[in-house]
Design a protein around this motif. Structure first.
Motif, PDB file in Angstrom:
ATOM      1  N   ALA A  23       0.857  -1.191   0.000  1.00  0.00           N
ATOM      2  CA  ALA A  23       0.000   0.000   0.000  1.00  0.00           C
ATOM      3  C   ALA A  23       0.890   1.236   0.000  1.00  0.00           C
ATOM      4  CB  ALA A  23      -0.903   0.001   1.234  1.00  0.00           C
ATOM      5  N   THR A  24       0.390   2.298  -0.578  1.00  0.00           N
ATOM      6  CA  THR A  24       1.166   3.542  -0.637  1.00  0.00           C
ATOM      7  C   THR A  24       1.372   4.152   0.744  1.00  0.00           C
ATOM      8  OG1 THR A  24      -0.839   4.818  -1.070  1.00  0.00           O
ATOM      9  CG2 THR A  24       0.442   4.110  -2.993  1.00  0.00           C
ATOM     10  N   THR A  25       0.545   3.780   1.698  1.00  0.00           N
ATOM     11  CA  THR A  25       0.646   4.312   3.062  1.00  0.00           C
ATOM     12  C   THR A  25       1.498   3.428   3.970  1.00  0.00           C
ATOM     13  OG1 THR A  25      -1.398   3.157   3.615  1.00  0.00           O
ATOM     14  CG2 THR A  25      -1.594   5.473   2.934  1.00  0.00           C
ATOM     15  N   CYS A  26       2.126   2.418   3.412  1.00  0.00           N
ATOM     16  CA  CYS A  26       2.914   1.442   4.184  1.00  0.00           C
ATOM     17  C   CYS A  26       4.400   1.761   4.045  1.00  0.00           C
ATOM     18  CB  CYS A  26       2.602   0.038   3.671  1.00  0.00           C
ATOM     19  SG  CYS A  26       3.733  -1.236   4.211  1.00  0.00           S
ATOM     20  N   PRO A  27       5.040   2.301   5.100  1.00  0.00           N
ATOM     21  CA  PRO A  27       6.467   2.640   5.013  1.00  0.00           C
ATOM     22  C   PRO A  27       7.356   1.434   4.694  1.00  0.00           C
ATOM     23  CG  PRO A  27       5.494   3.595   6.992  1.00  0.00           C
ATOM     24  CD  PRO A  27       4.466   2.689   6.398  1.00  0.00           C
ATOM     25  N   GLY A  28       7.048   0.265   5.255  1.00  0.00           N
ATOM     26  CA  GLY A  28       7.838  -0.934   4.976  1.00  0.00           C
ATOM     27  C   GLY A  28       7.754  -1.347   3.518  1.00  0.00           C
ATOM     28  N   CYS A  29       6.556  -1.181   2.939  1.00  0.00           N
ATOM     29  CA  CYS A  29       6.358  -1.522   1.523  1.00  0.00           C
ATOM     30  C   CYS A  29       7.222  -0.634   0.634  1.00  0.00           C
ATOM     31  CB  CYS A  29       4.894  -1.331   1.123  1.00  0.00           C
ATOM     32  SG  CYS A  29       3.712  -2.275   2.081  1.00  0.00           S
ATOM     33  N   ILE A  30       7.170   0.646   0.916  1.00  0.00           N
ATOM     34  CA  ILE A  30       7.919   1.618   0.111  1.00  0.00           C
ATOM     35  C   ILE A  30       9.417   1.388   0.275  1.00  0.00           C
ATOM     36  CG2 ILE A  30       8.280   4.075  -0.332  1.00  0.00           C
ATOM     37  CD1 ILE A  30       5.351   2.880  -0.891  1.00  0.00           C
ATOM     38  N   GLN A  52      -8.033 -11.813  -0.877  1.00  0.00           N
ATOM     39  CA  GLN A  52      -8.872 -12.876  -0.323  1.00  0.00           C
ATOM     40  C   GLN A  52      -8.377 -14.250  -0.804  1.00  0.00           C
ATOM     41  OE1 GLN A  52     -13.069 -12.794  -1.455  1.00  0.00           O
ATOM     42  NE2 GLN A  52     -13.562 -13.049   0.722  1.00  0.00           N
ATOM     43  N   ALA A  53      -8.002 -14.352  -2.064  1.00  0.00           N
ATOM     44  CA  ALA A  53      -7.533 -15.614  -2.633  1.00  0.00           C
ATOM     45  C   ALA A  53      -6.229 -16.087  -1.980  1.00  0.00           C
ATOM     46  CB  ALA A  53      -7.349 -15.470  -4.141  1.00  0.00           C
ATOM     47  N   PHE A  54      -5.429 -15.150  -1.499  1.00  0.00           N
ATOM     48  CA  PHE A  54      -4.173 -15.487  -0.830  1.00  0.00           C
ATOM     49  C   PHE A  54      -4.360 -15.657   0.681  1.00  0.00           C
ATOM     50  CE2 PHE A  54      -2.042 -14.368  -4.757  1.00  0.00           C
ATOM     51  CZ  PHE A  54      -0.905 -15.154  -4.737  1.00  0.00           C
ATOM     52  N   GLY A  55      -5.590 -15.838   1.115  1.00  0.00           N
ATOM     53  CA  GLY A  55      -5.837 -16.126   2.529  1.00  0.00           C
ATOM     54  C   GLY A  55      -6.184 -14.914   3.361  1.00  0.00           C
ATOM     55  N   GLU A  56      -6.946 -13.999   2.781  1.00  0.00           N
ATOM     56  CA  GLU A  56      -7.391 -12.810   3.530  1.00  0.00           C
ATOM     57  C   GLU A  56      -6.225 -11.927   3.966  1.00  0.00           C
ATOM     58  OE1 GLU A  56     -10.600 -11.878   4.020  1.00  0.00           O
ATOM     59  OE2 GLU A  56     -11.371 -13.658   3.035  1.00  0.00           O
ATOM     60  N   VAL A  57      -5.380 -11.529   3.039  1.00  0.00           N
ATOM     61  CA  VAL A  57      -4.269 -10.642   3.358  1.00  0.00           C
ATOM     62  C   VAL A  57      -4.849  -9.309   3.824  1.00  0.00           C
ATOM     63  CG1 VAL A  57      -2.309  -9.356   2.411  1.00  0.00           C
ATOM     64  CG2 VAL A  57      -2.701 -11.722   1.706  1.00  0.00           C
ATOM     65  N   LEU A  58      -4.452  -8.887   5.009  1.00  0.00           N
ATOM     66  CA  LEU A  58      -4.918  -7.612   5.564  1.00  0.00           C
ATOM     67  C   LEU A  58      -3.767  -6.657   5.841  1.00  0.00           C
ATOM     68  CD1 LEU A  58      -7.517  -8.992   8.136  1.00  0.00           C
ATOM     69  CD2 LEU A  58      -7.989  -8.003   5.885  1.00  0.00           C
ATOM     70  N   LEU A  59      -2.605  -7.188   6.154  1.00  0.00           N
ATOM     71  CA  LEU A  59      -1.459  -6.371   6.538  1.00  0.00           C
ATOM     72  C   LEU A  59      -0.458  -6.275   5.393  1.00  0.00           C
ATOM     73  CD1 LEU A  59      -0.933  -7.890  10.085  1.00  0.00           C
ATOM     74  CD2 LEU A  59      -2.119  -5.774   9.509  1.00  0.00           C
ATOM     75  N   THR A  60       0.193  -5.124   5.318  1.00  0.00           N
ATOM     76  CA  THR A  60       1.207  -4.920   4.284  1.00  0.00           C
ATOM     77  C   THR A  60       2.526  -4.529   4.938  1.00  0.00           C
ATOM     78  OG1 THR A  60       0.507  -2.631   4.013  1.00  0.00           O
ATOM     79  CG2 THR A  60      -0.436  -4.239   2.492  1.00  0.00           C
ATOM     80  N   PRO A  61       3.633  -4.910   4.325  1.00  0.00           N
ATOM     81  CA  PRO A  61       3.710  -5.825   3.191  1.00  0.00           C
ATOM     82  C   PRO A  61       3.463  -7.271   3.621  1.00  0.00           C
ATOM     83  CG  PRO A  61       5.924  -5.253   3.906  1.00  0.00           C
ATOM     84  CD  PRO A  61       4.972  -4.457   4.756  1.00  0.00           C
ATOM     85  N   THR A  62       2.877  -8.031   2.741  1.00  0.00           N
ATOM     86  CA  THR A  62       2.773  -9.480   2.876  1.00  0.00           C
ATOM     87  C   THR A  62       3.294 -10.062   1.576  1.00  0.00           C
ATOM     88  OG1 THR A  62       0.890  -9.413   4.404  1.00  0.00           O
ATOM     89  CG2 THR A  62       1.224 -11.454   3.174  1.00  0.00           C
ATOM     90  N   ASN A  63       4.234 -10.993   1.701  1.00  0.00           N
ATOM     91  CA  ASN A  63       4.933 -11.520   0.537  1.00  0.00           C
ATOM     92  C   ASN A  63       4.810 -13.034   0.441  1.00  0.00           C
ATOM     93  OD1 ASN A  63       6.530  -9.084  -0.545  1.00  0.00           O
ATOM     94  ND2 ASN A  63       6.862  -8.999   1.662  1.00  0.00           N
ATOM     95  N   PHE A  64       4.699 -13.518  -0.797  1.00  0.00           N
ATOM     96  CA  PHE A  64       4.612 -14.936  -1.093  1.00  0.00           C
ATOM     97  C   PHE A  64       5.591 -15.238  -2.220  1.00  0.00           C
ATOM     98  CE2 PHE A  64       0.473 -13.547   0.363  1.00  0.00           C
ATOM     99  CZ  PHE A  64       0.042 -14.560   1.212  1.00  0.00           C
ATOM    100  N   LEU A  65       6.416 -16.273  -2.040  1.00  0.00           N
ATOM    101  CA  LEU A  65       7.268 -16.741  -3.128  1.00  0.00           C
ATOM    102  C   LEU A  65       6.629 -18.001  -3.674  1.00  0.00           C
ATOM    103  CD1 LEU A  65       9.845 -16.494  -4.842  1.00  0.00           C
ATOM    104  CD2 LEU A  65      11.013 -17.870  -3.092  1.00  0.00           C
ATOM    105  N   ILE A  66       6.343 -17.977  -4.961  1.00  0.00           N
ATOM    106  CA  ILE A  66       5.691 -19.104  -5.631  1.00  0.00           C
ATOM    107  C   ILE A  66       6.721 -19.809  -6.499  1.00  0.00           C
ATOM    108  CG2 ILE A  66       3.829 -19.791  -7.196  1.00  0.00           C
ATOM    109  CD1 ILE A  66       2.441 -17.101  -6.422  1.00  0.00           C
ATOM    110  N   ALA A  67       6.812 -21.128  -6.329  1.00  0.00           N
ATOM    111  CA  ALA A  67       7.726 -21.947  -7.136  1.00  0.00           C
ATOM    112  C   ALA A  67       7.150 -22.110  -8.543  1.00  0.00           C
ATOM    113  CB  ALA A  67       7.914 -23.317  -6.475  1.00  0.00           C
ATOM    114  N   PRO A  68       7.986 -22.512  -9.496  1.00  0.00           N
ATOM    115  CA  PRO A  68       7.503 -22.702 -10.872  1.00  0.00           C
ATOM    116  C   PRO A  68       6.313 -23.654 -10.995  1.00  0.00           C
ATOM    117  CG  PRO A  68       9.896 -22.689 -10.846  1.00  0.00           C
ATOM    118  CD  PRO A  68       9.450 -22.695  -9.402  1.00  0.00           C
ATOM    119  N   ASN A  69       6.165 -24.604 -10.053  1.00  0.00           N
ATOM    120  CA  ASN A  69       5.041 -25.550 -10.107  1.00  0.00           C
ATOM    121  C   ASN A  69       3.776 -25.014  -9.442  1.00  0.00           C
ATOM    122  OD1 ASN A  69       5.656 -25.728  -7.396  1.00  0.00           O
ATOM    123  ND2 ASN A  69       6.215 -27.886  -7.429  1.00  0.00           N
ATOM    124  N   GLY A  70       3.829 -23.791  -8.913  1.00  0.00           N
ATOM    125  CA  GLY A  70       2.653 -23.178  -8.297  1.00  0.00           C
ATOM    126  C   GLY A  70       2.570 -23.328  -6.795  1.00  0.00           C
TER     127      GLY A  70
END
Length: 167
Positions: free
Chosen positions: A61-68, A123-141
């Motif tokens: 989010a633009t208001t998230c210092p950690g994200c920026i 919502q699809a990633f499990g109800e992400v509410l806090l930012t930053p929230t990061n996911f690393l996806i492998a080539p197989n998904g």
């Protein structure tokens, strides 16, 4: 007694290595990435449930210092791995569209920006509410890394290297 302790330690090491191998190669790890298709910065479509290369998804989010603060480091990571790796920065639905557009215009980072207009992606990633929230996806998904908070760049870099040994 010393030999018994040595044998138990060896057995423990073998069990731990076997467990790690199973979790990283044979299991779904942290689950499967949702079946979401996004457009990359290059104009290609990328299916997150089967991306065929490592993808880091970062909710921000633009208001998230950690994200920026982490975005320049994400840009360095993208430049380091090039087209063998993708970053998708998903802005939260509550972030005003014009504010997100201004940020992207002022900061033309070399990765894909996607707007979650209705909250369906978070919502699809499990109800992400806090930012930053990061996911690393492998080539197989499979999701192989998930963190609420700034990325552990050393750990993620090593995981990407493991998934793409030719880099």
């Amino acid at each position: 007694m010393n030999k018994l302790g040595s044998k138990l330690f060896g057995l423990l090491v073998v069990v731990l290595i076997g467990t790690l191998l199973y979790l990283t190669v044979f299991s779904d790890g942290l689950g499967k990435a949702p079946d979401i298709t996004v457009k990359t910065a290059q104009g290609d479509t990328l299916q997150l449930s089967k991306p065929l290369k490592p993808v880091l998804v970062s909710f921000w989010a633009t208001t998230c210092p950690g994200c920026i603060a982490e975005m320049p480091h994400l840009a360095q990571m993208k430049e380091k791995f090039g087209d063998k790796f993708e970053i998708v920065a998903i802005s939260m639905s509550y972030d005003p569209a014009e504010q997100v557009a201004k940020f992207i215009e002022k900061n033309p980072y070399p990765f894909s920006f996607v707007r979650d207009t209705d909250g369906q992606m978070s919502q699809a990633f499990g109800e992400v509410l806090l930012t930053p929230t990061n996911f690393l996806i492998a080539p197989n998904g499979n999701i192989v890394y998930q963190k609420i908070g700034e990325v552990d760049f050393e750990l993620v870099t090593e995981r990407i290297r493991q998934m793409t040994p030719d880099l």
